[in-house]
Design a protein around this motif. Structure first.
Motif, short mmCIF file in Angstrom:
data_model
loop_
_atom_site.label_atom_id
_atom_site.label_comp_id
_atom_site.label_asym_id
_atom_site.label_seq_id
_atom_site.Cartn_x
_atom_site.Cartn_y
_atom_site.Cartn_z
N VAL B 135 0.81 -1.32 -0.13
CA VAL B 135 0.10 0.11 0.07
C VAL B 135 0.89 1.34 -0.07
O VAL B 135 0.26 2.46 0.31
CB VAL B 135 -0.85 0.03 1.20
N GLY B 136 2.31 1.10 -0.07
CA GLY B 136 3.28 2.21 -0.35
C GLY B 136 3.57 2.87 0.86
O GLY B 136 3.66 4.21 0.87
N LEU B 137 3.68 2.28 2.08
CA LEU B 137 3.57 2.79 3.32
C LEU B 137 5.01 1.77 3.99
O LEU B 137 5.08 2.00 5.41
CB LEU B 137 2.41 2.86 4.15
N ALA B 138 5.81 1.19 3.50
CA ALA B 138 6.84 0.58 3.96
C ALA B 138 7.58 1.46 5.04
O ALA B 138 8.01 1.11 6.15
CB ALA B 138 7.68 0.07 2.89
N ASP B 139 7.75 2.64 4.59
CA ASP B 139 8.71 3.72 5.40
C ASP B 139 7.75 4.12 6.51
O ASP B 139 8.30 5.04 7.27
CB ASP B 139 9.14 4.70 4.44
N ARG B 140 6.47 3.97 6.81
CA ARG B 140 5.68 4.61 7.74
C ARG B 140 5.25 3.37 8.85
O ARG B 140 4.59 3.65 9.65
CB ARG B 140 4.36 5.20 7.32
N ALA B 141 5.97 2.20 8.51
CA ALA B 141 5.40 0.98 9.33
C ALA B 141 5.62 1.28 10.86
O ALA B 141 4.68 0.63 11.65
CB ALA B 141 6.44 -0.16 9.21
N GLN B 142 6.26 1.90 11.51
CA GLN B 142 6.64 2.31 12.99
C GLN B 142 5.56 3.37 13.62
O GLN B 142 5.64 3.78 14.66
CB GLN B 142 7.95 2.42 13.29
N ARG B 143 5.12 4.21 12.52
CA ARG B 143 4.34 5.34 12.96
C ARG B 143 3.05 5.06 13.66
O ARG B 143 2.42 3.93 13.42
CB ARG B 143 4.24 6.12 11.74
N LEU B 144 2.62 5.98 14.52
CA LEU B 144 1.26 5.83 15.08
C LEU B 144 0.31 6.22 14.23
O LEU B 144 0.64 7.26 13.48
CB LEU B 144 1.22 6.48 16.71
N PRO B 145 -0.88 5.75 14.31
CA PRO B 145 -1.87 6.60 13.51
C PRO B 145 -2.03 7.98 13.55
O PRO B 145 -2.07 8.69 12.66
CB PRO B 145 -3.45 6.00 14.00
N ALA B 146 -1.92 8.51 14.68
CA ALA B 146 -1.96 10.17 14.80
C ALA B 146 -0.86 10.77 13.97
O ALA B 146 -1.10 11.92 13.87
CB ALA B 146 -1.83 10.47 16.27
N GLN B 147 0.12 10.03 13.63
CA GLN B 147 1.47 10.50 12.93
C GLN B 147 1.15 10.45 11.32
O GLN B 147 1.82 10.71 10.60
CB GLN B 147 2.69 9.72 13.28
N LEU B 148 -0.14 9.78 11.08
CA LEU B 148 -0.18 9.69 9.56
C LEU B 148 -1.43 10.50 9.22
O LEU B 148 -2.22 10.87 9.81
CB LEU B 148 -0.66 8.13 9.43
N SER B 149 -1.47 10.96 7.57
CA SER B 149 -2.64 11.44 7.31
C SER B 149 -3.75 10.66 7.00
O SER B 149 -3.46 9.57 7.14
CB SER B 149 -2.27 12.21 5.76
N GLY B 150 -4.81 11.37 6.69
CA GLY B 150 -5.87 10.53 6.63
C GLY B 150 -6.12 9.50 5.71
O GLY B 150 -6.20 8.07 5.69
N GLY B 151 -5.46 9.92 4.58
CA GLY B 151 -5.37 8.94 3.20
C GLY B 151 -4.11 7.64 3.73
O GLY B 151 -4.42 6.66 3.28
#
Lengths: 175, 246
Positions: B135-151
């Motif tokens: 889904v194109g988010l390999a580099d965001r694996a360790q982020r918490l949901p609050a640190q991610l955009s809605g998409g």
């Protein structure tokens, strides 16, 4: 198209193919549908109207097209007017469709709901084409921006058809 | 009809809410066949029963009447435990407001269904990382949901829905809270799922989502009032969308 070509020419005196390149950059895949001769036909018309002048240049041997076009003073004024003008095109097809439903109903020629369905399917087909083209564009591309506008308009039309359906199905029950 | 197997089959599917005067049929004797690999959009005004239908298909609500099969298996009569197990293993849910666990990282959210289904932590983690990559988010694996955009959150939720390689992914207004760019990301992702043969049922108000599905059914008052198969490829030029003339 005339105003568009004039405005593209406002940057600097240009060859026809340079104008086509500018159009392509702004339209992306949508530009593929423009007939490549269209720019030249338009330039010829503009020249006859005195809005554009042309001069033959030595050019490059690989470019058969040696004419450089430039805006005349009248051309510059027309571009300025065009930029200042706020154009909101009324959509006669809305009123036309509305009256079509009313007439079809009054004369018992067709069921308005059937006409609405046919319309919705056609708009969905167009929306599909526009949305697919939008998905193929990178975020922030110029063509994507234009396609977003096309998509928003189609969505507005589809929502209006929902309202048409709601009201006309109510009419069906009463009569 | 022969050919591909049916991912979902429903006959006379109904859901009744309330009793006596307040009794309403949210879903009213719906028949539905969804072939495996189809992307089906269900549209209709608020209250038409489309979300209830999705809940019935996914076993989130019990059927009042009718018969329901998932990949050939009758599921409307399953007991609560068997139904819960089926929900965990065979269905992937995607919701409008993502429903991510806020205290867990993206990868922990994605691996959760696999862990609940009894996979080893190692297997679950590996699969979750694969899905995040998809889904194109390999580099965001360790982020918490609050640190991610809605998409990005919705893409994590879609990865989570795929955790157990479900028979069907059921999505309820998946683009309802997203801007245009994020909506396009989700639609591109749905396209890539479709190309892998994933069955998708999407309840949506969004005409863009409906227009890119294989098939669109419209609901009113608990029933299907229209059922349209959209052509796979573009049928007209893009030029007639612009109307730029001479």
């Amino acid at each position: 198209m005339q105003d568009v070509v004039l405005a593209l020419l406002a940057k600097e005196p240009s060859h026809g193919y340079e104008l086509r390149q500018r159009l392509r950059a702004a339209l992306g895949p949508l530009g593929d549908t423009l007939n490549s001769g269209q720019v030249y036909v338009t330039l010829t018309r503009l020249e006859k109207a005195g809005l554009v002048s042309s001069a033959r240049t030595g050019g490059r041997p690989d470019r058969p097209d040696r004419k450089v076009y430039d805006l005349t003073a009248a051309g510059h004024r027309r571009v300025a007017d065009w930029l200042a003008e706020v154009s909101w095109t009324p959509r006669p097809e809305l009123a036309e469709f509305h009256l079509k439903l009313a007439a079809a109903r009054a004369a018992r020629l067709a069921d308005p709901l059937t006409l609405i369905d046919a319309h919705r399917r056609e708009l969905m087909r167009r929306l599909r084409d526009a949305q697919r083209a939008a998905l193929a564009e990178a975020d922030g591309s110029m063509a994507g921006l234009l396609l977003e506008g096309v998509v928003l308009r189609l969505r507005a039309d589809l929502r209006w058809l929902e309202s048409c359906e709601r009201v006309w199905s109510g009419h069906g029950e009463r009569s | 009809m022969t050919g591909g197997t049916l991912a979902i089959r429903a006959r006379g599917l109904s859901k009744v809410h309330g009793e006596g005067q307040a009794r309403t049929r949210a879903v009213d004797e719906v028949d539905l066949d969804v072939p495996a690999g189809q992307t089906l959009a269900v549209t209709g005004p608020s209250g038409c029963g489309k979300s209830t239908l999705l809940h019935l298909l996914g076993g989130l609500e019990r059927v009042s009447a009718g018969e329901l099969w998932l990949a050939g298996r009758r599921i409307d009569r399953l007991g609560e435990r068997a139904l819960a197990r089926l929900r965990r293993r065979a269905i992937g849910f995607v919701f409008q407001d993502f429903h991510l666990m806020e205290e867990l990282s993206a990868v922990q959210n994605v691996e959760l269904p696999a862990l609940l289904a009894g996979r080893t932590p190692r297997t679950a983690r590996r699969r979750a990382l694969d899905l995040l990559d998809r889904v194109g988010l390999a580099d965001r694996a360790q982020r918490l949901p609050a640190q991610l955009s809605g998409g990005q959150r919705q893409r994590v939720a879609i990865a989570r829905a795929l955790s157990n390689a479900p028979l069907a992914v059921l999505a309820d207004e998946p683009t309802g809270n997203l801007d245009t760019a994020a909506t396009n990301d989700v639609l591109r992702l749905f396209d890539s799922l479709r190309s892998t043969g994933q069955t998708l049922v999407i309840v949506t108000h969004d005409e863009r989502v409906a227009a890119t599905a294989d098939r669109v059914v419209s609901m009113r008052d608990g029933r299907f009032v229209d059922d349209v198969h959209l052509p796979a490829a573009s049928t007209g030029g893009l030029g007639d969308l612009l109307g730029l003339g001479g």
